[in-house]
Structures are given as C-alpha cells and as structure tokens.
Scaffold this motif. Structure first.
Motif, PDB file in Angstrom:
ATOM      1  N   LYS A  58      15.597  -2.722  -2.200  1.00 46.52           N
ATOM      2  CA  LYS A  58      17.032  -2.709  -1.891  1.00 46.52           C
ATOM      3  C   LYS A  58      17.532  -4.139  -1.717  1.00 46.52           C
ATOM      4  N   VAL A  91       7.370  -0.175   9.184  1.00 42.51           N
ATOM      5  CA  VAL A  91       6.123   0.561   8.917  1.00 42.51           C
ATOM      6  C   VAL A  91       5.811   0.516   7.419  1.00 42.51           C
ATOM      7  N   ILE A  92       6.876   0.598   6.608  1.00 43.96           N
ATOM      8  CA  ILE A  92       6.644   0.691   5.160  1.00 43.96           C
ATOM      9  C   ILE A  92       7.290  -0.432   4.359  1.00 43.96           C
ATOM     10  N   LYS A 126      16.066  -4.408  12.956  1.00 47.81           N
ATOM     11  CA  LYS A 126      16.523  -3.280  13.769  1.00 47.81           C
ATOM     12  C   LYS A 126      17.028  -2.101  12.960  1.00 47.81           C
ATOM     13  N   LEU A 127      17.551  -2.342  11.752  1.00 41.48           N
ATOM     14  CA  LEU A 127      18.118  -1.215  11.000  1.00 41.48           C
ATOM     15  C   LEU A 127      17.773  -1.212   9.510  1.00 41.48           C
ATOM     16  N   LEU A 128      17.980  -2.350   8.859  1.00 44.99           N
ATOM     17  CA  LEU A 128      17.944  -2.327   7.384  1.00 44.99           C
ATOM     18  C   LEU A 128      16.564  -2.012   6.832  1.00 44.99           C
ATOM     19  N   ALA A 129      15.520  -2.476   7.510  1.00 44.49           N
ATOM     20  CA  ALA A 129      14.157  -2.199   7.038  1.00 44.49           C
ATOM     21  C   ALA A 129      13.415  -1.348   8.057  1.00 44.49           C
ATOM     22  N   ASN A 130      12.526  -0.515   7.566  1.00 42.85           N
ATOM     23  CA  ASN A 130      11.586   0.177   8.455  1.00 42.85           C
ATOM     24  C   ASN A 130      10.253  -0.540   8.288  1.00 42.85           C
ATOM     25  N   ASP A 132       0.801  -1.230   0.000  1.00 46.57           N
ATOM     26  CA  ASP A 132       0.000   0.000   0.000  1.00 46.57           C
ATOM     27  C   ASP A 132       0.836   1.283   0.000  1.00 46.57           C
ATOM     28  N   VAL A 133       2.160   1.121   0.052  1.00 45.28           N
ATOM     29  CA  VAL A 133       2.998   2.319   0.134  1.00 45.28           C
ATOM     30  C   VAL A 133       3.328   2.818  -1.269  1.00 45.28           C
ATOM     31  N   LEU A 134       3.103   4.113  -1.465  1.00 47.12           N
ATOM     32  CA  LEU A 134       3.378   4.741  -2.750  1.00 47.12           C
ATOM     33  C   LEU A 134       4.875   4.664  -3.058  1.00 47.12           C
ATOM     34  N   PRO A 143       7.068   6.449  -5.633  1.00 46.25           N
ATOM     35  CA  PRO A 143       7.189   7.386  -6.760  1.00 46.25           C
ATOM     36  C   PRO A 143       8.355   7.053  -7.687  1.00 46.25           C
ATOM     37  N   GLN A 144       9.429   6.498  -7.124  1.00 46.19           N
ATOM     38  CA  GLN A 144      10.572   6.158  -7.975  1.00 46.19           C
ATOM     39  C   GLN A 144      10.213   5.033  -8.946  1.00 46.19           C
ATOM     40  N   LEU A 169      20.841   4.700   3.419  1.00 43.49           N
ATOM     41  CA  LEU A 169      19.846   3.692   3.794  1.00 43.49           C
ATOM     42  C   LEU A 169      18.440   4.287   3.794  1.00 43.49           C
ATOM     43  N   ARG A 170      18.082   5.014   4.833  1.00 43.84           N
ATOM     44  CA  ARG A 170      16.852   5.819   4.849  1.00 43.84           C
ATOM     45  C   ARG A 170      17.196   7.074   5.649  1.00 43.84           C
TER      46      ARG A 170
END
Lengths: 80, 227
Positions: free
Chosen positions: A40, A70-71, A64-68, A12-14, A16-17, B56-57
């Motif tokens: 990525k 939430v999105i 913990k770091l590489l992915a967020n 569901d996350v837009l 744009p790239q 990264l972000r």
C-alpha cells in the motif's frame, strides 16, 4: 508538507493477491517474474513544515494505524 | 444476565446476535460505536459484518473507535468479550488477542457450514458443553489466521487456541481447513481466556428449521456459565 509512506507485507507472510497477479502476468507473456508482492502507498499532507518532525508524525501513524506490525513493515519513502 | 452488542458502521450481524442473546435469556443492549461508556454488562459482543467497509485492514478502523477504549478496559479487568467474524478481526487489531486475519488462501469469499473442535473447555465460553465438535457457519473473506512462530508457540504454551476447523468426527486436517489458517485455527483466547475471537457464527445456528442447533447449545451453556 507531503510525506509518502509504503506498507509492505513481511517476507514470511503469504500474499495470495500477489500470487494471482504473478499468474496473470505469466499468462500475459511476462515469463520472467519470480514473485509479486502487493503493498500500500500513502501520501499524507501534514501541517508540519519541518521534514524530520513531519516524518516522525507519519511514522507514529504507521505504527498506530496504517500498518499492522505483525504482518507488515512500513517505510517513509519521501517528503516534498 | 446483561449483555451488550456493539454496532459499528457496517456491522450486519449485530441484530442476529441480539436475537440469539435474547432467545437464551440475556438482557441485551445495543451500543453505538461512538458512545464512550459501556453499559454494565456480563458479556460484550463485537458482531460480524464489514465495519468501516473493511477499509485499510478489516477491523482496523473499528478497533480505534470511541467505544473500544471502554471495551478494552472492560476486557483488561476480566470482563467477557467475544468477537465473531469481523468482531474477531477487530479484536486482533486491538491487540487483545494475538495474531492477525489475512485474505483467505484461495481469495474466495467462503460462506458455508463448518465443524469446529473445541480445544480448551476450561473457560466461561465452553465449560460444561457436552459436545466437543460443533457445527457453525462461516462467511468471510479474511479469516486466514496468521501469527508469527513465536506467537504460535506462546498461544500453544498458554493453551489459547479455542477451536480448530475439523470434520464432523473432529479430525483436524488440512483438507478441512477452509481458508488457510495456521494449524486450522478458527478461534483463539487471550491469555486469561476471558476474551474469545472466532470466525464462525454461533448466532446463525439457533433454529432447527433454519439452520441447526449447535449455536443454541453454545448460548444456553454460556448463560449458565455466567450465572
């Protein structure tokens, strides 16, 4: 041991790239593309030689770091 | 009143923030990201910029830096923490405020003045401000606020939306949304309202001859609220 992981945007996350890439492809004559989603790719060389333990370590890194989360989603796609 | 501005590698609005805070009476200290101890502060500011080159972000690396553990503890005990622009991105990455900041909808870096409407004045940041619409400056590539539907419901229920993008009259409409943010959200609070993250830069609006004075109003009011 090398672990490969990919991070992708949730459905569901837009993205744009991805959208712009799709438009460029379209302009180049690739008319059959419905959607492009950009993500990525990570190749992480860990000291651990047990594939299951190595995967666990990288999973922890993803959380913990590489992915967020939430999105993004992560997926371990290979060990070598 | 004591404030601390954290400098990360790649921060570039830290000195502007220092100038702004001092101009309105804060005794400000610059704190390096690799320090572990936070000086005694009434306010901690995470400034704008491009910490760690946005690798990264945006904000993800900075959110894991040494000083952030102290900042998180400070926030969790009720301390005032304000993140501006990249500072907001750092705050979402720590989880202190919900959501995330994505690439701007039209993939442009946006640098312009905008109007924002205050949504909630029952907090140390906006209490007693006699204006509801302020003119601030934005300059960002990743300011497109996003959260899940569940999170959106929760932040609405808890009155956590701090400011909305709007026009000079305070009308909140899609045409005044510069970056695609959900519901025109430009800034949000944590549940307790002691942590504020926002994309606009009040520190760039503190001089009539250079920009505008709505930042001056904000900082003057802020220090009076903290006193």
């Amino acid at each position: 041991m090398k672990i490969s992981a990919i991070i992708t945007l949730k459905k569901d996350v837009l993205d744009p790239q991805g959208k712009v890439i799709q438009q460029a492809l379209d302009g180049m004559g690739f008319k059959d593309v419905d959607e492009v989603r950009q993500g990525k790719y990570f190749e992480i060389d860990v000291k651990e030689n047990d594939p299951n333990k190595a995967k666990e370590i990288v999973e922890e890194m993803c959380k913990k770091l590489l992915a967020n989360l939430v999105i993004e989603n992560y997926k371990i796609i290979g060990t070598q | 009143m004591k404030s601390s501005v954290i400098t990360f590698p790649g921060s570039n609005c830290d000195r502007d923030m220092d100038v702004a805070l001092k101009k309105f009476g804060f005794n400000n200290i610059m704190v390096w990201h690799n320090d572990s101890e936070l000086p005694k502060s009434d306010l901690v500011v995470l400034p704008g910029g491009f910490s760690y080159g946005d690798y990264l972000r945006c904000g993800s690396m900075a959110s894991k830096s040494k000083i952030m553990q102290s900042v998180i503890n400070f926030a969790k005990t009720g301390g005032l923490v304000m993140g501006i622009c990249n500072g907001f991105q750092i705050l979402v990455e720590t989880g202190l405020v919900p959501g995330v900041l994505l690439r701007n909808k039209y993939l442009e870096f946006i640098c312009k003045n905008v109007f924002v409407k205050l949504n909630n004045k029952d907090n140390a940041y906006f209490k007693n401000l006699n204006k509801d619409v302020l003119e601030f400056h934005i300059a960002h590539n990743e300011g497109n606020y996003f959260c899940t539907n569940d999170q959106l419901k929760e932040i609405k229920d808890n009155n956590q939306i701090a400011i909305y993008y709007c026009n000079s009259e305070g009308n909140i409409d899609d045409q005044y949304n510069p970056n695609g943010s959900i519901k025109n959200i430009a800034g949000i609070f944590n549940k307790q309202k002691n942590v504020l993250g926002m994309m606009p830069h009040p520190e760039r609006m503190i001089d009539q001859s250079l920009s505008g004075e709505d930042g001056s109003l904000f900082f003057k009011n802020l220090i009076n609220n903290i006193k």
